[in-house]
Write a protein that holds these residues in place. Structure first.
Motif, short mmCIF file in Angstrom:
data_model
loop_
_atom_site.label_atom_id
_atom_site.label_comp_id
_atom_site.label_asym_id
_atom_site.label_seq_id
_atom_site.Cartn_x
_atom_site.Cartn_y
_atom_site.Cartn_z
N LEU A 164 5.34 26.30 -4.29
CA LEU A 164 4.19 27.18 -4.55
C LEU A 164 4.24 27.81 -5.93
O LEU A 164 3.20 28.25 -6.45
N THR A 165 5.43 27.88 -6.56
CA THR A 165 5.57 28.67 -7.80
C THR A 165 6.08 27.88 -9.00
O THR A 165 5.86 28.32 -10.13
N ASP A 166 6.77 26.77 -8.78
CA ASP A 166 7.36 26.01 -9.89
C ASP A 166 6.33 25.00 -10.40
O ASP A 166 6.09 23.96 -9.77
N THR A 167 5.75 25.27 -11.55
CA THR A 167 4.67 24.43 -12.07
C THR A 167 5.12 23.00 -12.31
O THR A 167 4.40 22.04 -11.96
N ALA A 168 6.30 22.83 -12.90
CA ALA A 168 6.79 21.48 -13.18
C ALA A 168 7.05 20.70 -11.89
O ALA A 168 6.74 19.51 -11.79
N PHE A 169 7.61 21.38 -10.91
CA PHE A 169 7.88 20.75 -9.62
C PHE A 169 6.58 20.34 -8.94
O PHE A 169 6.45 19.23 -8.42
N ARG A 170 5.60 21.23 -8.98
CA ARG A 170 4.30 20.91 -8.38
C ARG A 170 3.66 19.71 -9.08
O ARG A 170 3.03 18.88 -8.44
N ALA A 171 3.85 19.62 -10.39
CA ALA A 171 3.29 18.49 -11.13
C ALA A 171 3.94 17.18 -10.68
O ALA A 171 3.26 16.15 -10.55
N ARG A 172 5.25 17.22 -10.42
CA ARG A 172 5.93 16.01 -9.95
C ARG A 172 5.46 15.64 -8.54
O ARG A 172 5.27 14.45 -8.24
N LEU A 173 5.26 16.64 -7.70
CA LEU A 173 4.74 16.36 -6.36
C LEU A 173 3.33 15.77 -6.44
O LEU A 173 2.98 14.85 -5.68
N ALA A 174 2.54 16.29 -7.35
CA ALA A 174 1.17 15.78 -7.52
C ALA A 174 1.19 14.33 -7.99
O ALA A 174 0.36 13.50 -7.57
N ALA A 175 2.15 14.01 -8.89
CA ALA A 175 2.26 12.64 -9.39
C ALA A 175 2.64 11.68 -8.26
O ALA A 175 2.12 10.56 -8.17
N ILE A 176 3.53 12.12 -7.38
CA ILE A 176 3.91 11.30 -6.23
C ILE A 176 2.69 11.06 -5.34
O ILE A 176 2.47 9.95 -4.84
N ALA A 177 1.89 12.11 -5.16
CA ALA A 177 0.71 11.99 -4.30
C ALA A 177 -0.33 11.03 -4.86
O ALA A 177 -1.17 10.52 -4.11
N ARG A 178 -0.29 10.80 -6.15
CA ARG A 178 -1.27 9.89 -6.77
C ARG A 178 -0.89 8.42 -6.63
O ARG A 178 -1.65 7.55 -7.04
N ARG A 179 0.28 8.15 -6.06
CA ARG A 179 0.67 6.76 -5.86
C ARG A 179 -0.29 6.08 -4.88
O ARG A 179 -0.87 6.72 -4.00
N GLU A 180 -0.43 4.79 -5.00
CA GLU A 180 -1.29 4.02 -4.10
C GLU A 180 -0.75 4.12 -2.68
O GLU A 180 0.42 3.80 -2.42
N PRO A 181 -1.55 4.59 -1.73
CA PRO A 181 -1.06 4.70 -0.35
C PRO A 181 -0.87 3.31 0.27
O PRO A 181 -1.47 2.34 -0.17
N PRO A 182 -0.02 3.20 1.29
CA PRO A 182 0.18 1.91 1.95
C PRO A 182 -1.10 1.41 2.59
O PRO A 182 -1.87 2.20 3.14
N SER A 183 -1.33 0.12 2.49
CA SER A 183 -2.57 -0.46 3.02
C SER A 183 -2.29 -1.29 4.26
O SER A 183 -1.20 -1.86 4.43
N TRP A 184 -3.31 -1.39 5.11
CA TRP A 184 -3.17 -2.24 6.29
C TRP A 184 -3.12 -3.71 5.91
O TRP A 184 -2.54 -4.53 6.65
N ASP A 185 -3.73 -4.09 4.78
CA ASP A 185 -3.63 -5.49 4.34
C ASP A 185 -2.18 -5.88 4.09
O ASP A 185 -1.73 -6.96 4.47
N ALA A 186 -1.43 -4.97 3.44
CA ALA A 186 -0.02 -5.26 3.16
C ALA A 186 0.79 -5.33 4.45
O ALA A 186 1.67 -6.17 4.61
N VAL A 187 0.47 -4.45 5.39
CA VAL A 187 1.15 -4.48 6.69
C VAL A 187 0.88 -5.80 7.39
O VAL A 187 1.78 -6.44 7.95
N ALA A 188 -0.39 -6.24 7.36
CA ALA A 188 -0.77 -7.49 8.00
C ALA A 188 -0.04 -8.68 7.37
O ALA A 188 0.41 -9.60 8.07
N ASP A 189 0.09 -8.65 6.04
CA ASP A 189 0.81 -9.74 5.35
C ASP A 189 2.27 -9.79 5.79
O ASP A 189 2.82 -10.87 6.07
N ARG A 190 2.92 -8.63 5.86
CA ARG A 190 4.33 -8.62 6.26
C ARG A 190 4.49 -9.04 7.72
O ARG A 190 5.45 -9.75 8.07
N ALA A 191 3.56 -8.61 8.57
CA ALA A 191 3.62 -9.03 9.97
C ALA A 191 3.42 -10.53 10.10
O ALA A 191 4.11 -11.21 10.87
N ALA A 192 2.45 -11.06 9.34
CA ALA A 192 2.20 -12.50 9.38
C ALA A 192 3.43 -13.29 8.93
O ALA A 192 3.76 -14.33 9.50
N ASN A 193 4.10 -12.79 7.90
CA ASN A 193 5.32 -13.46 7.43
C ASN A 193 6.38 -13.48 8.54
O ASN A 193 7.08 -14.48 8.72
#
Length: 333
Positions: free
Chosen positions: A257-286
């Motif tokens: 709540l208070t560390d600006t740099a830490f919050r920025a790193r958490l925000a950067a992590i949140a901007r990563r591409e979320p896991p998709s069901w297409d990728a899950v389906a590919d791994r299951a098919a394999n």
């Protein structure tokens, strides 16, 4: 997918066994084995869960949602690692970054009476494994200025006795009026809560995948969680805490709540591409393709299990066993 409450025949039909089909099982987690005192006290459930475990052990392939669940499958059930594949999980496209935080907060405020800006969010369920009590105790340890600025919102379905428990707990800890428990909220409101939370906190003691963590991150919420199980695969070490220690949880909440740099790193992590069901389906098919390649070259795992022969059975036991005569057909010669 199976649960201890569901009879085995629902998810393992006799026809599959009779025809010698290779079998793949999707295993979410082994939570009852990790916390047997919480989940397996009832003898009936315990017997059914043991049956579920045998289904996993006998399967020719096991698909898990995380590397953590894979390792639990190997360690707790003795399934050879080569038979276990991690396919992951996906989330709905409804969980996304907001076009406008202000507009999203209006949706959240309309759906949750009493909601204040700058809130800390927990979304999940009320059970011992989720460790909501630990979160409330940690919140009470925050500096008073943070408690006044950042309301704690616990957004999950809450029975009256459950709600009363946490309201009484809040009063005892001196944080009365700072905890909001709206109960179940529809998906549109939940997304807006994720999108406008100052911090999302997940103090769980164990997760097979951690779906709410992924959802909150997909919506842009700075997110922290317990240092265990699959949560270690989602968040870096600095974003995790010891969930059994309220002081440790409180320290990371304060930082979030208070560390600006830490919050920025958490925000950067949140901007990563979320896991998709297409990728899950590919791994299951394999995994299914790899299993199909074994067809005709190996006997199904269940056929390698030993049989039980009853010799000189007393009449009363013979009468009881005759009720299960169909299992002779199930096992096969």
């Amino acid at each position: 997918v199976f649960e201890p409450e569901v009879p085995v025949r629902v998810f393992w039909p006799r026809q599959a066994t009779a025809h010698g089909l290779l079998t793949a099982v999707t295993l979410y987690d082994l939570i009852p084995d990790v916390f047997p005192g919480w989940y397996l006290e009832d003898p009936g459930l315990r017997r059914r869960w043991r049956c579920c475990r045998e289904v996993v052990r006998a399967a020719d392939a096991v698909l898990t949602l995380s590397e953590s669940a894979k390792q639990d499958t190997v360690a707790l059930l003795g399934v050879p690692e080569r038979r276990v594949s991690v396919i992951g999980s996906g989330i709905s496209e409804a969980f996304h970054l907001p076009e406008s935080r202000l507009a999203a907060f209006r949706v959240a405020q309309h759906g949750v009476e009493g909601l204040e800006p700058g809130f800390v969010l927990y979304q999940g369920a009320f059970n011992r494994r989720k460790n909501v009590d630990g979160l409330v105790e940690a919140y009470a340890l925050l500096p008073r200025t943070l408690i006044e600025r950042h309301q704690l919102v616990i957004a999950c379905d809450a029975a009256p006795l459950t709600r009363n428990h946490y309201l009484v707990m809040a009063e005892r800890l001196g944080i009365e009026g700072r905890i909001l428990i709206p109960g179940y909220v529809p998906e549109e409101v939940l997304v807006s809560l994720y999108q406008t939370a100052d911090l999302a906190v997940y103090p769980s003691l164990y997760e097979g995948f951690g779906l709410p963590v992924i959802e909150s991150m997909a919506c842009g919420a700075p997110t922290i969680a317990g240092d265990n199980s699959s949560l270690r695969e989602i968040l870096p070490r600095e974003a995790r805490f010891e969930p059994n220690d309220p002081e440790a949880i409180a320290q990371v909440i304060v930082r979030g709540l208070t560390d600006t740099a830490f919050r920025a790193r958490l925000a950067a992590i949140a901007r990563r591409e979320p896991p998709s069901w297409d990728a899950v389906a590919d791994r299951a098919a394999n995994a299914f393709e790899a299993l199909a390649q074994r067809w005709g070259t190996v006997r199904p795992s269940w056929r390698r299990r030993p049989y039980l022969a009853l010799v000189g059975t007393p009449p009363e036991l013979g009468d009881a066993v005759r009720a299960f005569a169909s299992y002779d057909w199930f096992c096969g010669p």
